[in-house]
Design a protein around this motif. Structure first.
Motif, PDB file in Angstrom:
ATOM      1  N   SER A  49       0.812  -1.224   0.000  1.00  0.00           N
ATOM      2  CA  SER A  49       0.000   0.000   0.000  1.00  0.00           C
ATOM      3  C   SER A  49       0.838   1.264   0.000  1.00  0.00           C
ATOM      4  O   SER A  49       0.542   2.224  -0.711  1.00  0.00           O
ATOM      5  CB  SER A  49      -0.944   0.003   1.208  1.00  0.00           C
ATOM      6  N   ARG A  50       1.885   1.297   0.816  1.00  0.00           N
ATOM      7  CA  ARG A  50       2.734   2.483   0.933  1.00  0.00           C
ATOM      8  C   ARG A  50       4.195   2.044   0.840  1.00  0.00           C
ATOM      9  O   ARG A  50       4.569   0.992   1.369  1.00  0.00           O
ATOM     10  CB  ARG A  50       2.532   3.209   2.273  1.00  0.00           C
ATOM     11  N   VAL A  51       5.027   2.868   0.204  1.00  0.00           N
ATOM     12  CA  VAL A  51       6.449   2.547   0.055  1.00  0.00           C
ATOM     13  C   VAL A  51       7.274   3.748   0.491  1.00  0.00           C
ATOM     14  O   VAL A  51       7.013   4.889   0.085  1.00  0.00           O
ATOM     15  CB  VAL A  51       6.804   2.179  -1.400  1.00  0.00           C
ATOM     16  N   LEU A  52       8.271   3.499   1.318  1.00  0.00           N
ATOM     17  CA  LEU A  52       9.245   4.519   1.712  1.00  0.00           C
ATOM     18  C   LEU A  52      10.622   4.027   1.316  1.00  0.00           C
ATOM     19  O   LEU A  52      11.066   2.957   1.760  1.00  0.00           O
ATOM     20  CB  LEU A  52       9.196   4.777   3.218  1.00  0.00           C
ATOM     21  N   VAL A  53      11.307   4.787   0.471  1.00  0.00           N
ATOM     22  CA  VAL A  53      12.690   4.491   0.102  1.00  0.00           C
ATOM     23  C   VAL A  53      13.563   5.577   0.731  1.00  0.00           C
ATOM     24  O   VAL A  53      13.425   6.761   0.416  1.00  0.00           O
ATOM     25  CB  VAL A  53      12.887   4.470  -1.423  1.00  0.00           C
ATOM     26  N   LEU A  54      14.432   5.172   1.634  1.00  0.00           N
ATOM     27  CA  LEU A  54      15.339   6.103   2.292  1.00  0.00           C
ATOM     28  C   LEU A  54      16.611   6.247   1.468  1.00  0.00           C
ATOM     29  O   LEU A  54      17.168   5.251   0.988  1.00  0.00           O
ATOM     30  CB  LEU A  54      15.682   5.597   3.697  1.00  0.00           C
ATOM     31  N   GLY A  55      17.071   7.473   1.316  1.00  0.00           N
ATOM     32  CA  GLY A  55      18.289   7.732   0.568  1.00  0.00           C
ATOM     33  C   GLY A  55      19.374   8.290   1.467  1.00  0.00           C
ATOM     34  O   GLY A  55      19.094   9.041   2.402  1.00  0.00           O
ATOM     35  N   PHE A  56      20.607   7.933   1.180  1.00  0.00           N
ATOM     36  CA  PHE A  56      21.752   8.395   1.966  1.00  0.00           C
ATOM     37  C   PHE A  56      22.162   9.804   1.525  1.00  0.00           C
ATOM     38  O   PHE A  56      22.075  10.156   0.349  1.00  0.00           O
ATOM     39  CB  PHE A  56      22.932   7.445   1.799  1.00  0.00           C
ATOM     40  N   GLU A  57      22.627  10.589   2.488  1.00  0.00           N
ATOM     41  CA  GLU A  57      23.115  11.935   2.178  1.00  0.00           C
ATOM     42  C   GLU A  57      24.404  11.886   1.371  1.00  0.00           C
ATOM     43  O   GLU A  57      24.619  12.696   0.470  1.00  0.00           O
ATOM     44  CB  GLU A  57      23.360  12.720   3.473  1.00  0.00           C
ATOM     45  N   ASP A  58      25.284  10.941   1.705  1.00  0.00           N
ATOM     46  CA  ASP A  58      26.586  10.862   1.046  1.00  0.00           C
ATOM     47  C   ASP A  58      26.443  10.400  -0.399  1.00  0.00           C
ATOM     48  O   ASP A  58      25.678   9.477  -0.702  1.00  0.00           O
ATOM     49  CB  ASP A  58      27.512   9.900   1.785  1.00  0.00           C
ATOM     50  N   SER A  59      27.170  11.035  -1.290  1.00  0.00           N
ATOM     51  CA  SER A  59      27.195  10.631  -2.696  1.00  0.00           C
ATOM     52  C   SER A  59      28.430   9.768  -2.938  1.00  0.00           C
ATOM     53  O   SER A  59      29.545  10.274  -3.071  1.00  0.00           O
ATOM     54  CB  SER A  59      27.217  11.864  -3.608  1.00  0.00           C
ATOM     55  N   VAL A  60      28.233   8.465  -2.926  1.00  0.00           N
ATOM     56  CA  VAL A  60      29.322   7.506  -3.092  1.00  0.00           C
ATOM     57  C   VAL A  60      28.985   6.589  -4.268  1.00  0.00           C
ATOM     58  O   VAL A  60      27.869   6.076  -4.366  1.00  0.00           O
ATOM     59  CB  VAL A  60      29.535   6.679  -1.808  1.00  0.00           C
ATOM     60  N   ILE A  61      29.943   6.370  -5.144  1.00  0.00           N
ATOM     61  CA  ILE A  61      29.741   5.589  -6.376  1.00  0.00           C
ATOM     62  C   ILE A  61      28.443   6.065  -7.038  1.00  0.00           C
ATOM     63  O   ILE A  61      27.425   5.372  -7.059  1.00  0.00           O
ATOM     64  CB  ILE A  61      29.714   4.070  -6.113  1.00  0.00           C
ATOM     65  N   ILE A  62      28.495   7.261  -7.593  1.00  0.00           N
ATOM     66  CA  ILE A  62      27.304   7.954  -8.071  1.00  0.00           C
ATOM     67  C   ILE A  62      26.536   7.131  -9.103  1.00  0.00           C
ATOM     68  O   ILE A  62      25.292   7.083  -9.083  1.00  0.00           O
ATOM     69  CB  ILE A  62      27.694   9.330  -8.642  1.00  0.00           C
ATOM     70  N   GLU A  63      27.235   6.465 -10.006  1.00  0.00           N
ATOM     71  CA  GLU A  63      26.542   5.682 -11.033  1.00  0.00           C
ATOM     72  C   GLU A  63      25.735   4.543 -10.418  1.00  0.00           C
ATOM     73  O   GLU A  63      24.614   4.256 -10.856  1.00  0.00           O
ATOM     74  CB  GLU A  63      27.542   5.153 -12.059  1.00  0.00           C
TER      75      GLU A  63
END
Length: 326
Positions: A49-63
């Motif tokens: 029903s609901r989805v939460l995707v958490l993202g990290f602040e750090d930009s590591v291995i951008i691709e």
């Protein structure tokens, strides 16, 4: 008013049960590790029903990060919510909304948490919030899934030199120590030869117990962990091997490990090994009030991708509301 607190039941389930189940809320983390999407790619998101995707602040291995963000968007039509210092607000808001909706509908909330690539603060806070909210609805069910990784040799080598920077209790897992003069440290062993010794220096416990993952995702990891922590093992009064992918087995083993000390000692559990052992430690802290689950902050090697090795540990944690026992 009669005080109530949660009781916790843990059972391992097959991953096929996860893929066929329906959930009110699913929480994922998108980072630079390939394995963070392994479980998500096998789920039917029409069952969620609901989805939460958490993202990290750090930009590591951008691709790699872009690839993983794209997979989550394609599968769940959800972009990551960047979780920094505000992670509690983000996670709490979603779980509160989920539970409120279930209360309105008169049914038990069912959550899914894929913690394969999550910070322990994130899945620990989700667990704490669920334990707090169970008094509103009587029972909450959380399925936790973990995709084991195939760690490259340079990752294990980098961990050999990590240093423990600080130790603090996780939110809602502080334990009770005011009236207890003696303490026990239960340390989960990883690959660092100095992190555990640093923990002993800071905690100064009266007794030391250790645990490590066996069987692990790779047969060689057991000997690496034992050899790396040889000095710490010699200083401990007992060591136990607990399975990596059986959360129920590890939870039960840790609870039995802690039980003789629960009534008279303050117990600090500091897991420095794999995430399922961290989660099991959290569950023990939620089970016994004299147990604190600690978080050891270390400098870890960044920029090393970890693909999935195909092994998945999946477990069902049922939290119910029980009356205060004296």
């Amino acid at each position: 008013m009669e005080r109530r607190f949660p009781e916790i039941f843990v059972a391992d389930v097959g991953f096929e049960m996860i893929t066929s189940s329906h959930y009110d809320l699913a929480i994922f983390a998108s980072g630079y590790e390939q394995r963070c999407t392994y479980c998500a790619e096998k789920l039917d998101f029409s069952h969620i029903s609901r989805v939460l995707v958490l993202g990290f602040e750090d930009s590591v291995i951008i691709e790699s990060r872009r690839r993983n963000d794209s997979i989550f968007f394609e599968r769940a039509e959800t972009r990551p919510s960047i979780a920094g210092a505000n992670y509690a607000e983000i996670i709490g808001r979603e779980i509160y909304a989920c539970v409120s909706d279930c209360v309105t509908r008169g049914r038990k909330p069912r959550l899914l948490v894929d913690y394969s690539s999550m910070y322990r603060e994130w899945y620990g806070y989700a667990l704490s919030v669920a334990c707090e909210l169970v008094s509103l609805i009587g029972e909450v069910e959380i399925d936790f899934v973990y995709s084991a990784g195939a760690y490259p040799e340079n990752y294990r080598n980098a961990l050999q030199g990590v240093v423990l920077e600080s130790i603090a209790p996780l939110v809602g897992m502080e334990g009770l120590s005011a009236s207890r003069s003696s303490s026990v440290a239960i340390l989960g062993l990883g690959f660092s030869p100095v992190a555990g010794l640093g923990a002993l220096e800071r905690l100064q416990p009266d007794d030391v117990l250790c645990f490590l993952a066996s069987p692990a995702s790779d047969d060689g990891y057991v000997s690496v962990s034992r050899n790396s922590n040889e000095c710490l093992i010699r200083r401990s009064s007992s060591i136990v091997e607990l399975p990596l992918l059986s959360l129920a087995g590890t939870y039960r083993g840790l609870a039995e490990f802690a039980w003789p000390y629960v009534d008279r000692h303050h117990i600090n559990v500091l897991p420095m090994g794999p995430k399922p052992h961290v989660l099991a430690s959290m569950l023990v802290a939620k089970t016994f009030r004299s147990v604190a689950c600690l978080y050891g902050r270390i400098k870890t090697p960044y920029g090393i991708d970890v693909p999935a090795n195909g092994q998945v540990g999946s477990s069902r944690v049922t939290i119910t509301c029980s009356r205060e026992r004296h």
